[in-house]
Design an enzyme around this catalytic site. Structure first.
Site, PDB file in Angstrom:
ATOM      1  N   GLY A   1     -40.185  45.499  60.215  1.00 44.06           N
ATOM      2  CA  GLY A   1     -38.929  46.155  59.874  1.00 44.06           C
ATOM      3  C   GLY A   1     -38.443  45.780  58.484  1.00 44.06           C
ATOM      4  O   GLY A   1     -37.894  46.615  57.760  1.00 44.06           O
TER       5      GLY A   1
ATOM      6  N   VAL B   1     -43.519  39.757  64.456  1.00 44.78           N
ATOM      7  CA  VAL B   1     -44.282  40.807  63.773  1.00 44.78           C
ATOM      8  C   VAL B   1     -43.442  42.075  63.657  1.00 44.78           C
ATOM      9  O   VAL B   1     -43.407  42.732  62.615  1.00 44.78           O
ATOM     10  CB  VAL B   1     -45.615  41.088  64.497  1.00 44.78           C
ATOM     11  CG1 VAL B   1     -46.365  42.236  63.821  1.00 44.78           C
ATOM     12  CG2 VAL B   1     -46.488  39.838  64.516  1.00 44.78           C
ATOM     13  N   ASP B   2     -42.746  42.436  64.726  1.00 45.44           N
ATOM     14  CA  ASP B   2     -41.858  43.601  64.681  1.00 45.44           C
ATOM     15  C   ASP B   2     -40.775  43.427  63.620  1.00 45.44           C
ATOM     16  O   ASP B   2     -40.490  44.342  62.831  1.00 45.44           O
ATOM     17  CB  ASP B   2     -41.194  43.811  66.043  1.00 45.44           C
ATOM     18  CG  ASP B   2     -42.012  44.682  66.969  1.00 45.44           C
ATOM     19  OD1 ASP B   2     -42.929  45.369  66.492  1.00 45.44           O
ATOM     20  OD2 ASP B   2     -41.731  44.681  68.184  1.00 45.44           O
ATOM     21  N   ILE B   3     -40.137  42.273  63.620  1.00 45.87           N
ATOM     22  CA  ILE B   3     -39.033  42.049  62.689  1.00 45.87           C
ATOM     23  C   ILE B   3     -39.534  42.060  61.251  1.00 45.87           C
ATOM     24  O   ILE B   3     -38.919  42.667  60.357  1.00 45.87           O
ATOM     25  CB  ILE B   3     -38.312  40.730  63.017  1.00 45.87           C
ATOM     26  CG1 ILE B   3     -37.588  40.857  64.370  1.00 45.87           C
ATOM     27  CG2 ILE B   3     -37.330  40.354  61.921  1.00 45.87           C
ATOM     28  CD1 ILE B   3     -37.015  39.563  64.877  1.00 45.87           C
TER      29      ILE B   3
ATOM     30  N   ASP C   1     -45.693  43.952  69.721  1.00 45.60           N
ATOM     31  CA  ASP C   1     -45.635  42.740  68.911  1.00 45.60           C
ATOM     32  C   ASP C   1     -46.536  41.637  69.458  1.00 45.60           C
ATOM     33  O   ASP C   1     -47.290  41.011  68.700  1.00 45.60           O
ATOM     34  CB  ASP C   1     -44.177  42.253  68.848  1.00 45.60           C
ATOM     35  CG  ASP C   1     -44.046  40.900  68.182  1.00 45.60           C
ATOM     36  OD1 ASP C   1     -43.730  40.859  66.985  1.00 45.60           O
ATOM     37  OD2 ASP C   1     -44.251  39.872  68.861  1.00 45.60           O
TER      38      ASP C   1
END
Length: 391
Positions: free
Chosen positions: A183, A178-180, A146
C-alpha cells in the site's frame, strides 16, 4: 502542510482487503476525493473480519479491520457483472484521476474496465493494479494473501527463534506487513504518476505485485544473501548485522538494547560496570561482536538480571545508550509521546458514534494532526449521493 495536497483529485477505489485500501486511505488523508465501490451485498471482505466490531444503535456493525484502512471514503454498492453496475463504474472512471483495483489479471478485461479500455475514454487516468504475482509470468493467474508472501518472499525463513531453541521455527510478523508495504509503494507510485502527468498530460498503468514487494522487503537481509551467497538464519530477536541489538531479561521484565556503533557499546559497558568488555578483542568492534555473539550474549544475560528495568532505563537515558520498552497496545496509546503526537483520535459517524482511529504519520505538522476526514463508511452509505444509484 500536506492535508489538502491532493484536493481536487478524484480516486476510484475498486480494491479490497488491505494493500489497495491502505493506498487509497493515504490518498484520502492527503485530501483526495475517494469513492470506494463494493459489491452491494457482501462489500469488502474485511467487513466480516471480526470480532471486534463497532456496533451502531440500529444493530449495524463495522469490523475494526475494515475501519483501520477505509476512513475518508464514500462507499457505493455496485456489481460490475451487471449492466447497471458496470455503467456506474464507467461513469465514475471517466471523471477519475486515479483508479486502484486488486482483481486477478483478466477479471476486469471481461467487463471492459481494464486500463486500455478506460484510457481511451480518459487518457489522463492513472490506473494501478495490485495483484499477488503481477500481470505476467507463470503464476500471474493465481491469487494470494499477505501470509503467503511473507513465506514465499523469504521473510519467514529468517524470522523466528534459531534452531535448537525453544519454539524454533519460522514465524510471520504480527501484522500484514507485505500488504501494508505494498500500500505504501502504491501510494508513492501514484504520487509519482501524478507528477509525471503534470509534465506529459497523460496517465499511466502501474503493475504492482505483492510478491515483488515481499522480495524487496528483505532489504539488508536480501543484500546479505546476494553478497555472501549464504541464506540468513533465524536469529530470534537478534539483529543480523549489529550487536548487541536484541531483547534482554532484567530482574523484573524485558527491554530492548539497540547498540548501533562502537561508541554506544563503550557507553553501555560503563553503565553496566564492565568497561573491560569494550577493550576485549572479542567485543571491541561490531564485526567482532557479531562473530562472538554467543559469548557476549551470555555475559549480557548475566548482568541484565541484576537490575530492574527502571534502573537500567534511567542509566541508559543518562548515558545516551539506545534502548526501548516492549509495550502492549494499551501502554502504546497511553504513552505521553504518542499522546503528544495525537496518534489516536476519534472521528464521529452518524450511526457508529465515535470511531477511534490512528493518525496518518505523513500528516505531522502540528496544525494538521487533527483528523478531518470522514469516518469509515457503512456499506453503500453514499449510494444515494452518487447518481444514478438511487434512480
Amino acid at each position: 502542510m500536506l492535508k489538502n495536497a491532493l484536493s481536487g483529485i478524484k480516486v476510484l477505489d475498486l480494491s479490497r482487503i488491505l494493500a489497495g485500501p491502505w493506498c487509497t486511505q493515504n490518498l484520502a488523508d492527503l485530501g483526495a476525493d475517494v469513492t470506494k465501490v463494493e459489491h452491494p451485498d457482501r462489500g469488502d471482505d474485511t467487513r466480516g473480519w471480526g470480532p471486534p466490531y463497532l456496533e451502531g444503535e440500529d444493530g449495524q456493525k463495522m469490523s475494526a479491520y475494515f475501519a483501520s484502512c477505509n476512513r475518508g471514503k464514500r462507499s457505493v454498492g455496485a456489481d460490475f457483472s451487471t449492466a447497471a453496475g458496470k455503467d456506474l463504474i464507467l461513469s465514475l472512471a471517466k471523471e477519475s484521476d486515479i483508479l486502484v483495483e486488486n482483481y486477478k489479471p483478466g477479471t476486469l478485461v471481461r467487463y471492459g474496465l481494464d486500463y486500455p479500455t478506460l484510457a481511451k475514454e480518459n487518457p489522463r487516468l492513472i490506473y494501478i493494479s495490485i495483484t499477488g504475482f503481477g500481470q505476467d509470468g507463470p503464476m500471474s493467474d493465481k491469487p494470494g494473501y499477505d501470509y503467503v508472501f511473507q513465506g514465499m518472499g523469504g521473510l519467514m525463513s529468517y524470522t523466528g527463534h534459531s534452531d535448537g531453541m525453544a519454539g524454533a521455527g519460522p514465524l510471520r510478523t504480527g501484522v500484514a506487513v507485505v500488504d501494508i508495504t505494498t500500500g505504501m509503494y502504491a501510494t508513492a507510485a501514484v504520487l509519482a504518476a501524478l507528477y509525471q502527468r503534470e509534465r506529459t498530460g497523460e496517465g499511466t498503468f502501474i503493475d504492482l505485485a505483492l510478491l515483488d514487494v515481499a522480495v524487496a522487503l528483505n532489504a539488508n537481509q536480501g543484500a546479505n544473501y546476494l553478497i555472501s551467497g549464504v541464506n540468513p538464519p533465524r536469529s530470534g530477536n537478534a539483529h543480523p548485522n549489529c550487536a548487541p541489538y536484541e531483547v534482554f531479561r532484567c530482574a523484573d521484565g524485558y527491554l530492548i538494547l539497540a547498540i548501533g556503533n562502537d561508541s554506544q557499546f563503550q557507553r553501555f559497558c560503563e553503565v553496566a560496570g564492565m568497561p573491560a568488555w569494550a577493550k576485549d578483542a572479542r567485543f571491541s568492534t561490531n564485526s567482532q561482536r557479531i562473530a562472538n555473539l554467543p559469548a557476549l550474549r551470555q555475559l549480557l544475560e548475566d548482568v541484565f538480571v541484576t537490575r530492574s528495568r527502571q534502573s537500567w532505563s534511567e542509566s541508559f537515558d543518562a548515558a545516551g545508550v539506545p534502548w526501548g520498552p516492549i509495550n502492549t497496545l494499551d501502554q502504546v496509546f497511553a504513552h505521553p509521546q504518542v499522546q503528544h503526537r495525537r496518534m489516536m483520535q476519534h472521528v464521529p459517524h452518524p450511526v457508529m458514534g465515535s470511531v477511534p482511529l490512528v493518525r496518518n504519520p505523513m500528516l505531522s505538522d502540528e496544525k494538521e494532526r487533527t483528523l478531518s476526514v470522514a469516518a469509515p463508511p457503512l456499506l453503500g452509505e453514499h449510494d444515494c449521493s452518487i447518481a444514478p444509484v438511487c434512480d
